[in-house]
Structure formats: C-alpha cells, structure tokens
Design an enzyme around this catalytic site. Sequence first.
Site, PDB file in Angstrom:
ATOM      1  N   ASN A 257       5.888  -2.744   3.157  1.00  0.00           N
ATOM      2  CA  ASN A 257       6.858  -3.621   2.497  1.00  0.00           C
ATOM      3  C   ASN A 257       8.206  -2.951   2.274  1.00  0.00           C
ATOM      4  O   ASN A 257       8.267  -1.848   1.745  1.00  0.00           O
ATOM      5  CB  ASN A 257       6.256  -4.083   1.181  1.00  0.00           C
ATOM      6  CG  ASN A 257       4.876  -4.689   1.421  1.00  0.00           C
ATOM      7  OD1 ASN A 257       4.751  -5.698   2.091  1.00  0.00           O
ATOM      8  ND2 ASN A 257       3.835  -4.052   0.902  1.00  0.00           N
ATOM      9  N   ARG A 285      -1.647  -0.311  -3.145  1.00  0.00           N
ATOM     10  CA  ARG A 285      -1.579  -1.771  -3.222  1.00  0.00           C
ATOM     11  C   ARG A 285      -1.142  -2.257  -1.862  1.00  0.00           C
ATOM     12  O   ARG A 285      -0.317  -1.594  -1.217  1.00  0.00           O
ATOM     13  CB  ARG A 285      -0.506  -2.243  -4.213  1.00  0.00           C
ATOM     14  CG  ARG A 285      -0.791  -1.948  -5.632  1.00  0.00           C
ATOM     15  CD  ARG A 285       0.205  -2.707  -6.506  1.00  0.00           C
ATOM     16  NE  ARG A 285       0.085  -2.267  -7.884  1.00  0.00           N
ATOM     17  CZ  ARG A 285       0.249  -3.050  -8.936  1.00  0.00           C
ATOM     18  NH1 ARG A 285       0.569  -4.326  -8.793  1.00  0.00           N
ATOM     19  NH2 ARG A 285       0.120  -2.587 -10.150  1.00  0.00           N
ATOM     20  N   CYS A 286      -1.613  -3.429  -1.458  1.00  0.00           N
ATOM     21  CA  CYS A 286      -1.082  -3.941  -0.191  1.00  0.00           C
ATOM     22  C   CYS A 286       0.364  -4.358  -0.378  1.00  0.00           C
ATOM     23  O   CYS A 286       1.090  -4.513   0.595  1.00  0.00           O
ATOM     24  CB  CYS A 286      -1.953  -5.039   0.391  1.00  0.00           C
ATOM     25  SG  CYS A 286      -2.305  -6.335  -0.737  1.00  0.00           S
ATOM     26  N   THR A 287       0.810  -4.487  -1.642  1.00  0.00           N
ATOM     27  CA  THR A 287       2.211  -4.836  -1.904  1.00  0.00           C
ATOM     28  C   THR A 287       3.083  -3.611  -2.192  1.00  0.00           C
ATOM     29  O   THR A 287       4.268  -3.767  -2.499  1.00  0.00           O
ATOM     30  CB  THR A 287       2.298  -5.800  -3.105  1.00  0.00           C
ATOM     31  OG1 THR A 287       1.581  -5.207  -4.196  1.00  0.00           O
ATOM     32  CG2 THR A 287       1.721  -7.157  -2.786  1.00  0.00           C
TER      33      THR A 287
END
Length: 522
Positions: A257, A285-287
């Site tokens: 990201n 976190r995938c974010t």
Amino acid sequence: MPRTYDNLIGGKSVASPSTFESRSSSVHADVLGVFPEATKEQVREACSVARKAFATWSTTPAPIRGEVIGKVGDALEREKESLSKLVTREMGKTLREARGSVQEAIDTCRFFQSEGRRLYGQTVPSEMPNKELTTYRRPLGVVGMVTAGNFPIAVPSWKIIPALVTGNTIVWKPSEDAPAVALAFAKTFEEAGLPGGVLNVVFGGGAGAAGEFLVDMMDEGLLEKFAFTGSTAVGRRIGEIAGRNLLHPTLELGGKNPLVVMRDADLENAVQGALFSAFGTGGQRCTSAGNVIVDAPLHDAFVTRFLEEVEKIRIGDPTKHDDVLYGPFINRRFFERWQEHLEWGAEDGATLAYGKGRIAAGNTPSGWAGDDPESGHYGWPTVWTDVRPGMRLFQEEVFGPTINIVRVDGIDEALAAANAVEYGLSSAIYTNDREWAHQFKVRIEAGMSSINNTTVGAEAHLPFGGVKGSGNGTRESGIWVIDAYTYWHAVNDDVSGRLQLAQLETAYVEPGAPIDVGALFD
Ligand code: UN1
C-alpha cells in the site's frame, strides 16, 4: 500440561487423530493449547452437517438471527479484556491494537444485529396490470471460510457475522497461527444460542491439510460459497476452483500500500501517519504501508524527521509492556519470510537507512524494551531509501516492520509510483491541496484511500477490499458485504387470473401526431 481442544462439528466436540500446538508469539515455551488437525473426512462431515442445519437456519426469521448476533456482541463486550489478552499472547500484537480488533468484531455484531431487521428487498412496478414484482435476498447455502492469523477475530467476524445473519451456515478453518482465539470466538456463538451445526469449526494447517480439504469440498459440490483472507497466490488458486464450480468467492488478498506525502503536507502529521502505517502490528496488516512516496521538495526533511522517530520506536513483549509500538512476529514462518527481503534490498541497490535484521542479544535497537530477544522473533524497524518502482523491494509484499521511501516530483509522478504495483488494497495521501487530493481520489488504483490519515484502520461499516492483485472485487463490512452472502430472487406475482405476457402484450399508449414548436409560434 496444556489442554487439548477439539473441532466443533454439529455442536459436538470432535477430536482428530493428529494435533498441533499453539504457542505464544512472545514466549515460545508458553503453549496455549493443543489443537486437532482435522481429517478430510471430518471436513466433509462438517459440510454435510452444515447442509442439514441450513434447512432450519435459513428459515429462521432474519430478525431472530440478528438477535443471536446481538448476543454474540454482548458476550464479546463482556469478555473483551480477556479476549484481547489472548489475541496479544497468541498472535503478538499490542494490547491496544488487540482491544481495537475485538472492538471491530463487536461493532460488526452491532451493525448486523439491526441488519436482521432490514435485509431489504424492493417492490418493482410491473408493466402488466394486476401483477406485482418483488425482490428478496436469499442465503446461498453452506459457506467454506479460511482466515489468516494477523487479525484472528476481526477479519473472521467480517465473514461469519454477515453470512449468519443472512441465513447461511458455515464451515470455518481458522488460521493455524491463532486457533485459541478462533475457539474462544466460536464459543461466543454457542453462548448466544446459535443452533449446533450452523457454525462448524475445523482446525489445522492450510496446504495438504484442513484448509485445502475445505477448498476441495467445492469440487465435491458441498459448498455454495467460499470466503478467504490470505495470500494472492492461494487466493488465485481458490478463485480457479470456485470458478469451475460457478461459485463467486470472497477473496481478500495481499497489498503493497502506497502512502504519498506531498510537498505541502503537514510534516508532523505525515511522519506520525507513516510510522503507524508501516510499523503498527509490526507491519503484519494487509493494509500496512509498503512504500512511502515523498514529493521531492519535502523528501530530505521527511527522511530526517522519520528516522528520528524510527529510532525512538519501543519494541518488546506486548504481554509485558503497554508502551511498545510492536511486538514479535506471529511466528517463525512470518519472520523468515520477512528476513528474505533484506537480500532483495541489497540486490536492488536500495540504501538501508535503518535496521539490522533480527533483534538479538547484542543487536538491539535503541527502543528495545529489554526482554530476552530470543524468546520470540523480533525484527528491527527497517527503512530503505532510494527505492524506485520496478525494484523487487518496491513491488512485493514484505509483511513485517519495513518501509521503503521513494522520491518523486509532483502529483503525476506520485500517482504513477503509487499505481506501479500489482496490488490495490489501501492507500493514503498527505496534502492540504484540494486539487491534489482530488486527483488522488479519482486516479489511485485502490479499494480504500485516506486523505491525511493512515493506510490502516478501516472502520467496521465501510466496504473493505481491493482491486488488482488484492482481491476479486467482493467487499466485506457494512451493507456491501450482504451481496457476497445472498443472491437476489426476483418474484412475479400475477393475480389477473389469466395468461399475461410481458413484452408481447404490454399495453403501450399510442403516440399522437408529432408537434412542431417552430410552426406553433410563427
Ligand atoms: C487485515 O490486515 O487483514 O484496516 C485487516 C485495518 C484493520 C483491518 C486490517 N481494520 O487496518
């Protein structure tokens, strides 16, 4: 002696021939429990039990289903502190973040409790007289779910709760990295009065184990839906298998990201936002932010201020210290995957501005809280500068406490860099220029964006999900997730008492002669 736990199939405890241990991420000697490795036959059995339960659960009125979800929320609220501590012990995120993740599940319950009293369909006018058209949301059937260990309660709640309120039944294979949290979460559904067989939990690994067995159940015709959070590679495979069975899976996959900092940004706000985006949850976190893309005039000042803050980051055992920004890796697998990227950086020719690999005795960063670093896997906060699009470091997800700083010149270059990855999950821009913020909103290739906030921290009632390699376009959370767990049923109700044929007999009005406005007023 650690306790042994079982699969939950049809409301009963079912043991498996082999087992695995769940260990604390901060003190490996601390075993939380022994969990079963479900066999393929047990996974199959769970699917057929879920099918039987579907007959009654799908016809239970939705407001009643919503009330059960409300009681799950009550149990989670009462147990919030002990659940949060369990998340911290098993998975390694800080207690502050663990509390936030349990709260996310509570918020999801609150939202969907009342959704049970809506689940609106539409009334649609018919082109024929004495005929009414309506639409209904219908549940899909049995849903297979496989979830990741980094958010062991919040992310499963995004799937399980809407799937249940809409009338589906579930076979859930939680992450083998956090089975204790999964079991505790499943118990709240029992307390809430969810009938046996509606939510079944099978434990075990992914490849060649319970996770893969559950995926195989699509080919056996035992599932109507699959929902997965995890890597893009596994997601693609699940998508292929779902596709040949004409199922539409929910796939929430990786991210790399971007966080853009423009020349006019509030420097302190941007530094704090980048720090939490990069190092919160140890970058797992995938974010989490992967690339911080900084506009040239602010680049050097940003790097200087950012590195000052990175040096101050407190790291240590989150079960002992309230003030650490992050704790250990979830386990050795996550640590080893992260460690690989240190070589990519060297091969790419990026500059290692901060970081020295694994934290160990005699190799501790200034903010180390003083625990025995060998008790878990801890990584130095790692900062790379001189990173450019195309470098492996820039392109690939690292899933650890690492951030790249990328220099660009102006909004067009910033957007080109932000979009130059395979992924498109979340994104952020720091600017006070309305035009630049607008350009970012309309041109960024991402499912989620923040203006003057982090790449993380999605709220429980906004659509969560990505574009490109981050997913297949399905969304979780809020009203949008309902589409993932229902199909639209269109109903024609004809009370005319005769054969009426739409299109063929529709009584359109005959038009009059054409008017000519010019002639009317000459
Ligand atoms: C994930 O990393 O899988 O937006 C989910 C966030 C959290 C959820 C992250 N609310 O960062």
